[in-house]
Design a protein around this motif. Structure first.
Motif, PDB file in Angstrom:
ATOM      1  N   MET A  68       0.818  -1.210   0.000  1.00  0.00           N
ATOM      2  CA  MET A  68       0.000   0.000   0.000  1.00  0.00           C
ATOM      3  C   MET A  68       0.854   1.264   0.000  1.00  0.00           C
ATOM      4  SD  MET A  68      -1.877  -2.645   0.826  1.00  0.00           S
ATOM      5  CE  MET A  68      -1.486  -3.130   2.476  1.00  0.00           C
ATOM      6  N   VAL A  69       2.143   1.148   0.316  1.00  0.00           N
ATOM      7  CA  VAL A  69       3.038   2.299   0.283  1.00  0.00           C
ATOM      8  C   VAL A  69       3.154   2.769  -1.160  1.00  0.00           C
ATOM      9  CG1 VAL A  69       5.445   3.025   0.633  1.00  0.00           C
ATOM     10  CG2 VAL A  69       4.329   1.576   2.322  1.00  0.00           C
ATOM     11  N   LYS A  70       2.987   4.051  -1.366  1.00  0.00           N
ATOM     12  CA  LYS A  70       3.063   4.609  -2.721  1.00  0.00           C
ATOM     13  C   LYS A  70       4.447   4.382  -3.304  1.00  0.00           C
ATOM     14  CE  LYS A  70      -1.032   6.598  -2.771  1.00  0.00           C
ATOM     15  NZ  LYS A  70      -2.093   5.718  -3.106  1.00  0.00           N
ATOM     16  N   GLY A  71       4.484   4.107  -4.602  1.00  0.00           N
ATOM     17  CA  GLY A  71       5.758   3.907  -5.279  1.00  0.00           C
ATOM     18  C   GLY A  71       5.542   3.412  -6.693  1.00  0.00           C
ATOM     19  N   PRO A  72       6.634   3.196  -7.421  1.00  0.00           N
ATOM     20  CA  PRO A  72       6.519   2.773  -8.828  1.00  0.00           C
ATOM     21  C   PRO A  72       5.854   1.408  -8.997  1.00  0.00           C
ATOM     22  CG  PRO A  72       8.807   2.683  -8.075  1.00  0.00           C
ATOM     23  CD  PRO A  72       8.019   3.343  -6.993  1.00  0.00           C
ATOM     24  N   HIS A  73       5.842   0.588  -7.950  1.00  0.00           N
ATOM     25  CA  HIS A  73       5.210  -0.731  -8.039  1.00  0.00           C
ATOM     26  C   HIS A  73       3.696  -0.613  -8.249  1.00  0.00           C
ATOM     27  CE1 HIS A  73       5.111   0.441  -3.812  1.00  0.00           C
ATOM     28  NE2 HIS A  73       4.075  -0.337  -3.656  1.00  0.00           N
ATOM     29  N   HIS A  74       3.113   0.543  -7.935  1.00  0.00           N
ATOM     30  CA  HIS A  74       1.668   0.714  -8.133  1.00  0.00           C
ATOM     31  C   HIS A  74       1.292   0.655  -9.605  1.00  0.00           C
ATOM     32  CE1 HIS A  74      -0.355   1.620  -4.245  1.00  0.00           C
ATOM     33  NE2 HIS A  74       0.897   1.590  -3.864  1.00  0.00           N
ATOM     34  N   ASP A  75       2.203   1.032 -10.505  1.00  0.00           N
ATOM     35  CA  ASP A  75       1.922   0.908 -11.938  1.00  0.00           C
ATOM     36  C   ASP A  75       1.742  -0.549 -12.318  1.00  0.00           C
ATOM     37  OD1 ASP A  75       2.036   3.651 -12.299  1.00  0.00           O
ATOM     38  OD2 ASP A  75       4.175   3.619 -12.819  1.00  0.00           O
ATOM     39  N   VAL A  80      -2.658  -6.249 -13.133  1.00  0.00           N
ATOM     40  CA  VAL A  80      -3.316  -7.462 -12.652  1.00  0.00           C
ATOM     41  C   VAL A  80      -4.740  -7.488 -13.212  1.00  0.00           C
ATOM     42  CG1 VAL A  80      -4.113  -8.727 -10.622  1.00  0.00           C
ATOM     43  CG2 VAL A  80      -1.916  -7.511 -10.555  1.00  0.00           C
ATOM     44  N   ALA A  81      -5.078  -8.540 -13.921  1.00  0.00           N
ATOM     45  CA  ALA A  81      -6.402  -8.623 -14.538  1.00  0.00           C
ATOM     46  C   ALA A  81      -7.493  -8.858 -13.497  1.00  0.00           C
ATOM     47  CB  ALA A  81      -6.424  -9.731 -15.589  1.00  0.00           C
ATOM     48  N   LYS A  82      -7.299  -9.861 -12.669  1.00  0.00           N
ATOM     49  CA  LYS A  82      -8.272 -10.148 -11.622  1.00  0.00           C
ATOM     50  C   LYS A  82      -7.567 -10.843 -10.472  1.00  0.00           C
ATOM     51  CE  LYS A  82     -10.220 -14.534 -13.273  1.00  0.00           C
ATOM     52  NZ  LYS A  82     -11.467 -15.227 -13.561  1.00  0.00           N
ATOM     53  N   CYS A  83      -8.175 -10.753  -9.306  1.00  0.00           N
ATOM     54  CA  CYS A  83      -7.534 -11.258  -8.105  1.00  0.00           C
ATOM     55  C   CYS A  83      -8.579 -11.774  -7.125  1.00  0.00           C
ATOM     56  CB  CYS A  83      -6.716 -10.144  -7.460  1.00  0.00           C
ATOM     57  SG  CYS A  83      -5.749 -10.656  -6.036  1.00  0.00           S
ATOM     58  N   LEU A  84      -8.295 -12.927  -6.531  1.00  0.00           N
ATOM     59  CA  LEU A  84      -9.097 -13.479  -5.445  1.00  0.00           C
ATOM     60  C   LEU A  84      -8.300 -13.321  -4.165  1.00  0.00           C
ATOM     61  CD1 LEU A  84     -11.330 -15.274  -4.135  1.00  0.00           C
ATOM     62  CD2 LEU A  84      -9.954 -17.255  -4.839  1.00  0.00           C
ATOM     63  N   VAL A  85      -8.919 -12.744  -3.142  1.00  0.00           N
ATOM     64  CA  VAL A  85      -8.287 -12.628  -1.834  1.00  0.00           C
ATOM     65  C   VAL A  85      -9.186 -13.327  -0.818  1.00  0.00           C
ATOM     66  CG1 VAL A  85      -7.404 -11.073  -0.053  1.00  0.00           C
ATOM     67  CG2 VAL A  85      -7.229 -10.411  -2.459  1.00  0.00           C
ATOM     68  N   VAL A  86      -8.628 -14.332  -0.145  1.00  0.00           N
ATOM     69  CA  VAL A  86      -9.355 -15.097   0.874  1.00  0.00           C
ATOM     70  C   VAL A  86      -8.758 -14.737   2.232  1.00  0.00           C
ATOM     71  CG1 VAL A  86      -9.938 -17.397   1.737  1.00  0.00           C
ATOM     72  CG2 VAL A  86      -9.784 -16.989  -0.734  1.00  0.00           C
ATOM     73  N   LEU A 104      -6.523  -2.546  -4.639  1.00  0.00           N
ATOM     74  CA  LEU A 104      -6.714  -3.190  -5.934  1.00  0.00           C
ATOM     75  C   LEU A 104      -7.923  -2.609  -6.661  1.00  0.00           C
ATOM     76  CD1 LEU A 104      -6.072  -6.959  -5.115  1.00  0.00           C
ATOM     77  CD2 LEU A 104      -4.538  -5.401  -6.317  1.00  0.00           C
ATOM     78  N   VAL A 105      -9.016  -2.453  -5.953  1.00  0.00           N
ATOM     79  CA  VAL A 105     -10.241  -1.902  -6.554  1.00  0.00           C
ATOM     80  C   VAL A 105      -9.976  -0.491  -7.071  1.00  0.00           C
ATOM     81  CG1 VAL A 105     -12.597  -1.134  -6.060  1.00  0.00           C
ATOM     82  CG2 VAL A 105     -11.814  -3.366  -5.238  1.00  0.00           C
ATOM     83  N   LYS A 106      -9.286   0.329  -6.278  1.00  0.00           N
ATOM     84  CA  LYS A 106      -8.966   1.705  -6.701  1.00  0.00           C
ATOM     85  C   LYS A 106      -8.073   1.728  -7.937  1.00  0.00           C
ATOM     86  CE  LYS A 106      -9.546   4.015  -2.279  1.00  0.00           C
ATOM     87  NZ  LYS A 106      -8.889   4.664  -1.138  1.00  0.00           N
ATOM     88  N   CYS A 107      -7.274   0.668  -8.123  1.00  0.00           N
ATOM     89  CA  CYS A 107      -6.399   0.572  -9.291  1.00  0.00           C
ATOM     90  C   CYS A 107      -7.111  -0.055 -10.487  1.00  0.00           C
ATOM     91  CB  CYS A 107      -5.141  -0.230  -8.949  1.00  0.00           C
ATOM     92  SG  CYS A 107      -3.990   0.641  -7.870  1.00  0.00           S
ATOM     93  N   GLY A 108      -8.388  -0.378 -10.338  1.00  0.00           N
ATOM     94  CA  GLY A 108      -9.168  -0.920 -11.442  1.00  0.00           C
ATOM     95  C   GLY A 108      -9.067  -2.416 -11.632  1.00  0.00           C
TER      96      GLY A 108
END
Length: 144
Positions: A68-75, A80-86, A104-108
């Protein structure tokens, strides 16, 4: 420093399955404080695991620990097309897992979040019914 070759053809990664992902950070969350003395994964053990896993001279706000820390990894997150989090509401990391879903939702990213009210970190390792449920959730996600 060498970079990894990211051309994985013919393999195509179409999504991620994250079962109780391990995230951390310097600022303590409510679930970390609430479950600090957890019998399965107490906070000092979690901190020790991060100290052994992270590069020397870094803290728990490193991108490997705290995405969640801002940085270049956010690009890259946006790729990621889709993700399941359990997750489970008795997990010491549940607040971070839910924060990750929000990011993830905020990143689309198309996200399916499955958080059970009852359970703790690694419950699927000791409860065969929970293990079966997690497998079925992942199977439905993959085939869906």
């Amino acid at each position: 420093m060498q970079t990894a070759d990211t051309d994985l053809r013919p393999l195509r990664i179409r999504g991620l399955v994250l079962n109780q992902p391990m995230f951390g950070g310097e600022k303590r969350t409510g679930s970390e404080l609430k479950f600090a003395a957890d019998q399965v994964l107490p906070l000092p053990v979690l901190d020790l695991l991060w100290s052994m896993a992270l590069p020397k001279g870094t803290d728990r706000d490193h991108r490997y620990c705290n995405p969640m820390v801002k940085g270049p990894h956010h690009d890259n997150v946006k790729k990621v097309a889709k993700c399941l989090v359990v997750g489970f509401n008795g997990d010491i990391m549940v607040d971070r897992q839910q924060e990750f879903v929000t990011m993830l939702v905020k990143c689309g990213v198309q996200v399916e979040a499955r958080f059970d009210q009852v359970g703790f970190h690694d419950i699927d390792m000791v409860d065969p019914a929970r293990a079966s449920a997690v497998v079925n959730i992942a199977k439905d996600f993959i085939l869906g």
